[in-house]
Design a protein around this motif. Structure first.
Motif, PDB file in Angstrom:
ATOM      1  N   PRO A 158       0.900  -1.272  -0.005  1.00 55.79           N
ATOM      2  CA  PRO A 158       0.024   0.009   0.084  1.00 55.79           C
ATOM      3  C   PRO A 158       0.792   1.160  -0.051  1.00 55.79           C
ATOM      4  N   GLY A 159       1.888   1.170   0.774  1.00 58.01           N
ATOM      5  CA  GLY A 159       2.824   2.428   0.610  1.00 58.01           C
ATOM      6  C   GLY A 159       3.349   2.765  -0.589  1.00 58.01           C
ATOM      7  N   PHE A 160       3.919   1.956  -1.301  1.00 58.01           N
ATOM      8  CA  PHE A 160       4.489   2.094  -2.604  1.00 58.01           C
ATOM      9  C   PHE A 160       3.276   2.530  -3.443  1.00 58.01           C
ATOM     10  N   ILE A 161       2.104   1.824  -3.466  1.00 56.97           N
ATOM     11  CA  ILE A 161       1.210   2.339  -4.453  1.00 56.97           C
ATOM     12  C   ILE A 161       0.663   3.889  -4.368  1.00 56.97           C
ATOM     13  N   ILE A 162       0.431   4.033  -2.843  1.00 57.71           N
ATOM     14  CA  ILE A 162       0.070   5.630  -2.777  1.00 57.71           C
ATOM     15  C   ILE A 162       1.095   6.470  -2.940  1.00 57.71           C
ATOM     16  N   ARG A 163       2.497   6.266  -2.862  1.00 55.97           N
ATOM     17  CA  ARG A 163       3.590   7.149  -3.196  1.00 55.97           C
ATOM     18  C   ARG A 163       3.621   7.260  -4.764  1.00 55.97           C
ATOM     19  N   ARG A 164       3.356   6.117  -5.372  1.00 54.68           N
ATOM     20  CA  ARG A 164       3.600   6.045  -6.850  1.00 54.68           C
ATOM     21  C   ARG A 164       2.238   6.494  -7.494  1.00 54.68           C
ATOM     22  N   LEU A 165       1.205   6.603  -6.888  1.00 55.04           N
ATOM     23  CA  LEU A 165       0.061   7.367  -7.479  1.00 55.04           C
ATOM     24  C   LEU A 165      -0.006   8.815  -7.234  1.00 55.04           C
ATOM     25  N   GLY A 166       0.552   9.425  -6.209  1.00 54.80           N
ATOM     26  CA  GLY A 166       0.821  10.799  -5.944  1.00 54.80           C
ATOM     27  C   GLY A 166       1.812  11.153  -6.931  1.00 54.80           C
ATOM     28  N   LYS A 167       2.971  10.460  -7.297  1.00 54.89           N
ATOM     29  CA  LYS A 167       3.901  10.888  -8.173  1.00 54.89           C
ATOM     30  C   LYS A 167       3.387  10.888  -9.603  1.00 54.89           C
ATOM     31  N   SER A 168       2.488  10.069  -9.759  1.00 54.73           N
ATOM     32  CA  SER A 168       1.764   9.883 -11.214  1.00 54.73           C
ATOM     33  C   SER A 168       0.837  10.988 -11.480  1.00 54.73           C
ATOM     34  N   LYS A 201       0.999  13.873 -10.146  1.00 58.09           N
ATOM     35  CA  LYS A 201       1.897  15.319 -10.145  1.00 58.09           C
ATOM     36  C   LYS A 201       2.553  15.388 -11.595  1.00 58.09           C
ATOM     37  N   GLN A 202       2.841  14.067 -12.015  1.00 58.26           N
ATOM     38  CA  GLN A 202       3.654  14.073 -13.350  1.00 58.26           C
ATOM     39  C   GLN A 202       2.734  14.089 -14.586  1.00 58.26           C
ATOM     40  N   GLY A 203       1.523  14.003 -14.129  1.00 56.77           N
ATOM     41  CA  GLY A 203       0.531  13.668 -15.369  1.00 56.77           C
ATOM     42  C   GLY A 203       0.698  12.511 -16.212  1.00 56.77           C
ATOM     43  N   THR A 204       1.115  11.314 -15.398  1.00 57.50           N
ATOM     44  CA  THR A 204       1.557  10.107 -16.307  1.00 57.50           C
ATOM     45  C   THR A 204       0.420   9.094 -15.562  1.00 57.50           C
ATOM     46  N   ILE A 205      -0.717   9.276 -14.799  1.00 58.45           N
ATOM     47  CA  ILE A 205      -1.478   8.503 -14.208  1.00 58.45           C
ATOM     48  C   ILE A 205      -2.140   7.347 -15.274  1.00 58.45           C
ATOM     49  N   ILE A 206      -2.493   7.606 -16.458  1.00 58.09           N
ATOM     50  CA  ILE A 206      -3.129   7.089 -17.304  1.00 58.09           C
ATOM     51  C   ILE A 206      -2.033   5.880 -17.761  1.00 58.09           C
ATOM     52  N   LYS A 207      -0.784   6.295 -18.039  1.00 58.90           N
ATOM     53  CA  LYS A 207       0.253   5.608 -18.753  1.00 58.90           C
ATOM     54  C   LYS A 207       0.613   4.629 -17.653  1.00 58.90           C
ATOM     55  N   ASP A 208       0.641   5.076 -16.289  1.00 56.86           N
ATOM     56  CA  ASP A 208       0.951   4.100 -15.309  1.00 56.86           C
ATOM     57  C   ASP A 208       0.084   2.939 -15.005  1.00 56.86           C
ATOM     58  N   ILE A 209      -1.208   3.250 -15.040  1.00 57.05           N
ATOM     59  CA  ILE A 209      -2.265   2.425 -14.790  1.00 57.05           C
ATOM     60  C   ILE A 209      -2.101   1.335 -15.871  1.00 57.05           C
ATOM     61  N   LYS A 210      -2.016   1.813 -17.279  1.00 57.88           N
ATOM     62  CA  LYS A 210      -1.930   0.799 -18.192  1.00 57.88           C
ATOM     63  C   LYS A 210      -0.614  -0.176 -18.237  1.00 57.88           C
ATOM     64  N   THR A 211       0.577   0.657 -17.627  1.00 56.23           N
ATOM     65  CA  THR A 211       1.420  -0.268 -17.469  1.00 56.23           C
ATOM     66  C   THR A 211       1.352  -1.428 -16.381  1.00 56.23           C
ATOM     67  N   PHE A 212       0.557  -0.964 -15.386  1.00 54.22           N
ATOM     68  CA  PHE A 212       0.265  -1.598 -14.156  1.00 54.22           C
ATOM     69  C   PHE A 212      -0.473  -2.776 -14.653  1.00 54.22           C
ATOM     70  N   LEU A 213      -1.555  -2.718 -15.401  1.00 54.94           N
ATOM     71  CA  LEU A 213      -2.500  -3.850 -15.980  1.00 54.94           C
ATOM     72  C   LEU A 213      -1.859  -4.747 -16.872  1.00 54.94           C
ATOM     73  N   LYS A 214      -0.826  -4.376 -17.506  1.00 53.91           N
ATOM     74  CA  LYS A 214      -0.041  -5.120 -18.471  1.00 53.91           C
ATOM     75  C   LYS A 214       0.952  -5.831 -17.773  1.00 53.91           C
ATOM     76  N   THR A 215       1.299  -5.740 -16.465  1.00 51.37           N
ATOM     77  CA  THR A 215       2.417  -6.175 -16.072  1.00 51.37           C
ATOM     78  C   THR A 215       1.835  -7.724 -15.407  1.00 51.37           C
ATOM     79  N   LYS A 216       2.668  -8.877 -15.496  1.00 48.40           N
ATOM     80  CA  LYS A 216       2.515 -10.300 -15.085  1.00 48.40           C
ATOM     81  C   LYS A 216       2.713 -10.450 -13.642  1.00 48.40           C
ATOM     82  N   TRP A 217       1.659 -10.056 -12.594  1.00 47.95           N
ATOM     83  CA  TRP A 217       2.020 -10.345 -11.392  1.00 47.95           C
ATOM     84  C   TRP A 217       2.002 -11.820 -11.043  1.00 47.95           C
TER      85      TRP A 217
END
Length: 74
Positions: free
Chosen positions: A46-56, A58-74
């Motif tokens: 949760p801590g990493f996700i919250i920090r990364r979400l805030g950074k995304s 601020k940088q305006g990369t939220i859509i790109k980051d969500i797409k990358t997250f969804l493409k990642t094989k967990w």
């Protein structure tokens, strides 16, 4: 002692490793299982996700980051 198999740096990478190192007591599948667990534990915390979400946001990369997250094989 023959642990390192490859001296070609192109063989090394974050998701690579099989075939470059022989551990004396652990198989590559065991090492990979623990590596995957550590990777998921860190990036899905949760801590990493919250920090990364805030950074995304601020940088305006939220859509790109969500797409990358969804493409990642967990």
């Amino acid at each position: 002692k023959g642990y390192i198999i490859s001296s070609n740096w192109d063989d090394y990478g974050f998701h690579k490793g099989e075939g470059v190192y022989n551990h004396p007591t652990l198989s590559w599948s065991v090492i990979k299982k623990h590596l995957d667990f550590a990777y998921r534990s860190f990036y899905l915390s949760p801590g990493f996700i919250i920090r990364r979400l805030g950074k995304s946001i601020k940088q305006g990369t939220i859509i790109k980051d969500i797409k990358t997250f969804l493409k990642t094989k967990w």
